[in-house]
Design a protein around this motif. Sequence first.
Motif, PDB file in Angstrom:
ATOM      1  N   ILE A 288      -0.894  10.220   0.289  1.00 61.48           N
ATOM      2  CA  ILE A 288      -0.308  11.369   0.958  1.00 61.48           C
ATOM      3  C   ILE A 288       0.592  10.472   2.224  1.00 61.48           C
ATOM      4  N   HIS A 289       1.810  11.166   2.365  1.00 58.87           N
ATOM      5  CA  HIS A 289       2.362  10.510   3.652  1.00 58.87           C
ATOM      6  C   HIS A 289       1.861  11.594   4.865  1.00 58.87           C
ATOM      7  N   LEU A 290       1.545  11.006   5.948  1.00 61.50           N
ATOM      8  CA  LEU A 290       1.002  11.725   6.870  1.00 61.50           C
ATOM      9  C   LEU A 290       1.415  11.287   8.344  1.00 61.50           C
TER      10      LEU A 290
ATOM     11  N   ALA B  79      -0.052   7.223   4.148  1.00 62.47           N
ATOM     12  CA  ALA B  79       1.179   6.391   4.626  1.00 62.47           C
ATOM     13  C   ALA B  79       1.625   6.670   6.009  1.00 62.47           C
ATOM     14  N   HIS B  80       2.110   5.920   6.723  1.00 62.18           N
ATOM     15  CA  HIS B  80       2.630   5.850   7.955  1.00 62.18           C
ATOM     16  C   HIS B  80       1.883   6.020   9.011  1.00 62.18           C
ATOM     17  N   CYS B  81       1.023   7.294   9.496  1.00 59.80           N
ATOM     18  CA  CYS B  81       0.264   7.603  10.749  1.00 59.80           C
ATOM     19  C   CYS B  81       0.934   7.017  11.656  1.00 59.80           C
TER      20      CYS B  81
ATOM     21  N   THR C 270       0.838  -1.401   0.082  1.00 63.73           N
ATOM     22  CA  THR C 270       0.176   0.023   0.124  1.00 63.73           C
ATOM     23  C   THR C 270       0.712   1.308   0.001  1.00 63.73           C
ATOM     24  N   HIS C 271       2.177   1.128   0.180  1.00 65.98           N
ATOM     25  CA  HIS C 271       3.083   2.367   0.058  1.00 65.98           C
ATOM     26  C   HIS C 271       4.503   2.039  -0.406  1.00 65.98           C
ATOM     27  N   THR C 272       4.833   2.490  -1.548  1.00 70.06           N
ATOM     28  CA  THR C 272       6.274   2.417  -1.736  1.00 70.06           C
ATOM     29  C   THR C 272       6.552   3.375  -2.811  1.00 70.06           C
ATOM     30  N   HIS C 273       7.761   3.622  -3.330  1.00 68.86           N
ATOM     31  CA  HIS C 273       8.398   4.197  -4.248  1.00 68.86           C
ATOM     32  C   HIS C 273       9.345   3.557  -5.128  1.00 68.86           C
ATOM     33  N   ALA C 274       8.831   2.695  -6.273  1.00 70.21           N
ATOM     34  CA  ALA C 274       9.560   1.828  -6.979  1.00 70.21           C
ATOM     35  C   ALA C 274      10.712   2.019  -7.502  1.00 70.21           C
TER      36      ALA C 274
ATOM     37  N   PRO D 272       6.561  -1.439   1.914  1.00 71.81           N
ATOM     38  CA  PRO D 272       7.723  -1.392   2.362  1.00 71.81           C
ATOM     39  C   PRO D 272       8.411   0.031   2.442  1.00 71.81           C
ATOM     40  N   ASP D 273       7.539   0.906   1.791  1.00 78.88           N
ATOM     41  CA  ASP D 273       8.082   2.356   1.699  1.00 78.88           C
ATOM     42  C   ASP D 273       9.307   2.201   0.513  1.00 78.88           C
ATOM     43  N   GLY D 274      10.195   3.433   0.640  1.00 75.89           N
ATOM     44  CA  GLY D 274      11.123   3.290  -0.157  1.00 75.89           C
ATOM     45  C   GLY D 274      12.315   2.394  -0.159  1.00 75.89           C
TER      46      GLY D 274
HETATM   47 ZN   LIG Z   1       7.025   7.041   1.312  1.00 73.20          ZN
END
Ligand SMILES: [Zn+2]
Length: 444
Positions: A220-222, A257-259, A71-75, A308-310
């Motif tokens: 969005i990152h939050l 993302a994150h929270c 649900t969140h990454t920067h491939a 996994p995020d970045g």
């Molecule tokens: Zn990110």
Amino acid sequence: MLEAESADWIWTGRYVVTMDPQRHVIENGAIAIAGQRILAAGAKAEIERRYQARQRLDRPDAILAPGLISTHTHAAMSLLRGIADDLRLQEWLEHYIFPAEARNVTPDFVRWGTRLGCLEMLLSGTTTFTDMYYFEDVAAEATREAGMRGVLGETIIGFPSPDAKTPAAALAFTARFLNRFHDDSLIVPAVAPHAIYTNSDETLRAARVLANRHQAPLLIHLSETKRENDECLAKRHVTPTKALDDLGVLNGRTVAAHCVWVDEADLAILKARGVGIAHCPSSNMKLASGVAPVTRMLALDLPVGLGPDGPAGSNNDFNMFEEMDLAAKLQKVITGDPRNLSAAAAVEMATIRGARALGMEKEIGSLEAGKRADLISIRLDRPNAVPLYNVYSQMVYALKGSDVEDVMVNGRLVVKDARALTLNEAEIEAKAREYRAQIQKSLQ
Ligand SMILES: [Zn+2]
């Protein structure tokens, strides 16, 4: 005797982990597939009686499971893998990532970086990923070519980026991107304002309007760091979640993302607005961002998935098996109670709950009739896979991404015998090494 219906595929396995509403786990199970969708999941004998398939995949010693959902990454940041580690988020971003990106990120970079990301994700069982980066149209082309499913958002940020001099230009780029991929069987185009602290209120509001006009999700990152929260409280006297809500940014399909630094009032807002949450345990641990209150989120039945995020310093890989494992263990550590975030709950977050976070639970996230045929097989014939008492425990605490053997996305076989069928592994890896030399030089 009824005549057998025709199917394109039958997959059989020792266990079928359906993640359907009753959480059926079928021993000696099978799945029938026609076109892009699942016809049925059930007992092997039953499926074989009902369907006549053109192709078969028999894995008598494997788990068949829904494809994992990131649900969140920067491939494309895969090309920056390991460029600067063991730093604070702001230092990492401002001294390494932003300069490296300004000097190197081009459409070609994004194409090869996304290919590398998709290759690694597919080989470790991820079938859908959620991405925020630049030149996202090129990322979408590379994702389609890999045969992978993507919720892809063009990053909108309040300073000149590799593909937009201003946020207005990024919004215009995003509008074209949303039109181009609006009716695609693999790509869900999204609007991705980077964060509250990197965008003006005006840009954030415009991003929401654009997303709603196209019925697109907003990514969005939050509340990733304490600093983000402290600065927001100092400047606006409310939390980032409350500030975004006051601006109307959460009124529509949203994935935050994150929270990590959300309080009880923030969680109530996120629940009321139906915001999907992307929990990124590796990233939060590696950057010492903190621990998201996931146990509480699950008690509130929030749609929280895993990411996994970045790969460029905040994790360094795309392995969803690792995210399941760490998500479960991190909640045990922070709450002091090993009963929190069970293995079954972790698998749920990587599949059907992740699908809910993306607003895609009617299409993906479980092995049920009518859903997209996104599925994986995981081998059970290695030392770390025997003996097996509980499939969920095995998936979360014992099995690895490298145990994934076959992957199907949207009815198309994209990985077989742990080899990618849609991507040229040798070529992609050679290109990544070439980019490493170029990027290194650009930072000197
Ligand atoms: Zn990110």
